[in-house]
Motif scaffolding. Structure first.
Motif, short mmCIF file in Angstrom:
data_model
loop_
_atom_site.label_atom_id
_atom_site.label_comp_id
_atom_site.label_asym_id
_atom_site.label_seq_id
_atom_site.Cartn_x
_atom_site.Cartn_y
_atom_site.Cartn_z
N ARG A 3 0.96 -1.17 -0.24
CA ARG A 3 0.34 -0.02 -0.58
C ARG A 3 0.98 1.51 0.16
O ARG A 3 2.24 1.84 0.75
N ARG A 7 -4.55 4.43 5.54
CA ARG A 7 -5.39 4.29 6.05
C ARG A 7 -6.28 5.31 6.11
O ARG A 7 -5.99 6.14 6.72
N VAL A 41 -9.41 -4.13 9.86
CA VAL A 41 -10.10 -4.40 8.89
C VAL A 41 -11.41 -5.39 9.01
O VAL A 41 -10.19 -6.80 8.89
N HIS A 106 -8.53 -12.17 -4.08
CA HIS A 106 -7.96 -11.04 -3.81
C HIS A 106 -9.57 -10.23 -4.68
O HIS A 106 -9.83 -9.36 -4.25
N VAL A 110 -12.05 -6.93 -3.28
CA VAL A 110 -12.15 -5.92 -3.92
C VAL A 110 -13.37 -5.25 -3.96
O VAL A 110 -13.92 -4.06 -3.70
N GLY A 113 -15.15 -3.74 -0.44
CA GLY A 113 -14.43 -3.47 0.04
C GLY A 113 -13.89 -3.46 0.59
O GLY A 113 -13.26 -2.32 1.66
N VAL A 114 -13.25 -3.97 0.59
CA VAL A 114 -12.03 -4.54 1.25
C VAL A 114 -10.00 -4.31 0.90
O VAL A 114 -10.08 -4.71 -0.39
N ALA A 115 -9.67 -3.37 1.53
CA ALA A 115 -8.52 -2.93 0.74
C ALA A 115 -7.39 -3.94 1.43
O ALA A 115 -6.77 -3.64 2.03
N ILE A 116 -6.44 -4.09 0.22
CA ILE A 116 -5.92 -5.51 0.63
C ILE A 116 -5.25 -6.05 -0.85
O ILE A 116 -5.60 -5.55 -1.89
N SER A 117 -3.94 -6.17 -0.43
CA SER A 117 -3.20 -6.39 -1.57
C SER A 117 -3.35 -8.32 -1.60
O SER A 117 -3.87 -8.76 -0.62
#
Length: 409
Positions: A3, A7, A41, A106, A110, A113-117
């Motif tokens: 990121r 956040r 999260v 992934h 997304v 709505g989950v911000a994750i790599s």
């Protein structure tokens, strides 16, 4: 890629208190020393937690200045983890339940709505495997369940959602369906499987009456070494699949031959794209039915893909024949048009407007297949009598006269 921005701050906050207010060692009162804040999260968004941490202030106590964190924190997230347990559970369900790959998991996160790599998804998969191994490896829980049963029949199998990744080996009891042990391994050699079988026998706490698995050589060797003298049976499903393999191969060959005979769907679809009438919809519907039939698949030994394809194609063929019977077309006219199985693309009879030799043709043409009565009739004459016998003469005496001149030549 990691990121590149911070956040956003949490929009929801929860204050968590400790249930324990007295020191379990000395019985003294626990004082709130500080408040710890962390962001977790979750699937519902970013959640902020205010944790009131307490300590024992008795200097003579063995737990002096040892922190007591709120117990409810463990139900939301693991220690020093950014993502909540609900995200970890979803990752595990997508991986081992839906057999999704890391990029697919992934993309699903997304979408929620989950911000994750993707790298974090891989780390969460490791946490999920550790949690499953911890939950299923409680000796007291397993022994209490198997105590009345008196014996276990272990079944071992490995699940590899994606090629090149770790294999999740699961050992469960066939009588109760309880998972005894689950662990992810990079390889599936007999040296790696022997400790799993021994550990599963120890956790059960009752005699192992038998082992069920597939015919993999490493599993058979590991069972013979780890559990000597225990009967080892081949799985019923794998046994039937191996017994039906000749039938399955013959069915697959028949399916391949059927697919060779059903070709040329794409040109028909391209020709029907310009049509917006009922005939075009009919053509596209039949093409979709044929494509759906070609995509049918089966699983040995109980589902024969070739027979399924044959039944679906026969259903489409019967429907085409019914349409041909209602439309009044003949097999000879369909063959002349080059459409042995498409009754709606037939040449015209006695000057009627027809789609022509290919789907999408909207021009007019005069067929040479006129009744012999019209060819023999000479103009001028009573063309009303000819119209009663030939539909093509209904368009007028000029048409019948033109055909009469052509036939006379």
């Amino acid at each position: 890629m990691g990121r590149q921005s911070m956040r956003p701050p949490p929009t929801r906050w929860r204050i968590l208190e400790t249930v324990t207010r007295q020191c379990p060692e000395c019985g003294g009162r626990l004082h709130c020393q500080y408040i710890n804040r962390r962001a977790v999260v979750t699937l519902d968004g970013l959640l902020g937690l205010q944790l009131r941490v307490r300590r024992c202030v008795n200097s003579d106590c063995a737990r002096f200045h040892r922190a007591f964190r709120p117990e409810a924190e463990g139900a939301l997230a693991l220690p020093q983890q950014e993502f909540g347990l609900d995200v970890i559970a979803l990752v595990g369900r997508q991986r081992y339940g839906a057999r999704a790959s890391v990029p697919e998991i992934h993309a699903e996160l997304v979408r929620r709505g989950v911000a994750i790599s993707q790298r974090s998804v891989t780390n969460l998969l490791d946490r999920y495997d550790e949690l499953v191994a911890t939950a299923t490896g409680d000796p007291d829980r397993l022994r209490a369940r198997f105590k009345d049963q008196g014996r276990v029949i272990l079944a071992i199998d490995g699940l590899q959602p994606q090629m090149g990744h770790e294999v999740l080996w699961v050992i469960r009891d066939c009588l109760s369906g309880t998972v005894v042990l689950a662990r992810a391994l990079l390889s599936a050699t007999s040296a790696d499987l022997e400790p799993l079988l021994r550990r599963a026998a120890e956790l059960a706490g009752v005699p192992v009456a038998g082992v069920v698995s597939d015919g993999q050589l490493s599993i058979r060797t590991a069972v013979a070494r780890a559990l000597p003298g225990v009967p080892h049976q081949l799985c019923h499903f794998h046994y039937l699949r191996e017994a039906a393999r000749p039938i399955f191969e013959a069915d697959r060959h028949a399916k391949k031959e059927l697919k060779k005979r059903v070709r040329g769907i794409r040109p028909i679809e391209r020709a029907a794209e310009a049509r917006q009438d009922a005939g075009g919809d009919l053509i596209r519907g039949y093409c979709a039915a044929v494509r759906s039939a070609l995509g049918a698949d089966g699983r040995a030994p109980l589902e024969a893909a070739g027979l399924t394809l044959k039944a679906r194609l026969e259903a489409v063929s019967d429907s085409l024949q019914r349409v041909a019977a209602k439309g009044g077309t003949t097999g000879r006219s369909r063959h002349r048009a080059g459409w042995s199985a498409v009754p709606w693309a037939t040449p015209s009879i006695c000057g009627r407007t027809s789609p022509g030799r290919s789907a999408g043709y909207t021009g007019r043409r005069t067929s040479s297949r006129t009744p012999r009565r019209c060819r023999r009739r000479q103009w001028p004459g009573d063309w009303t009598a000819c119209a009663a016998r030939c539909p093509g003469t209904a368009r007028g005496p000029a048409v019948c006269a033109r055909r009469s001149v052509t036939s006379s030549r």
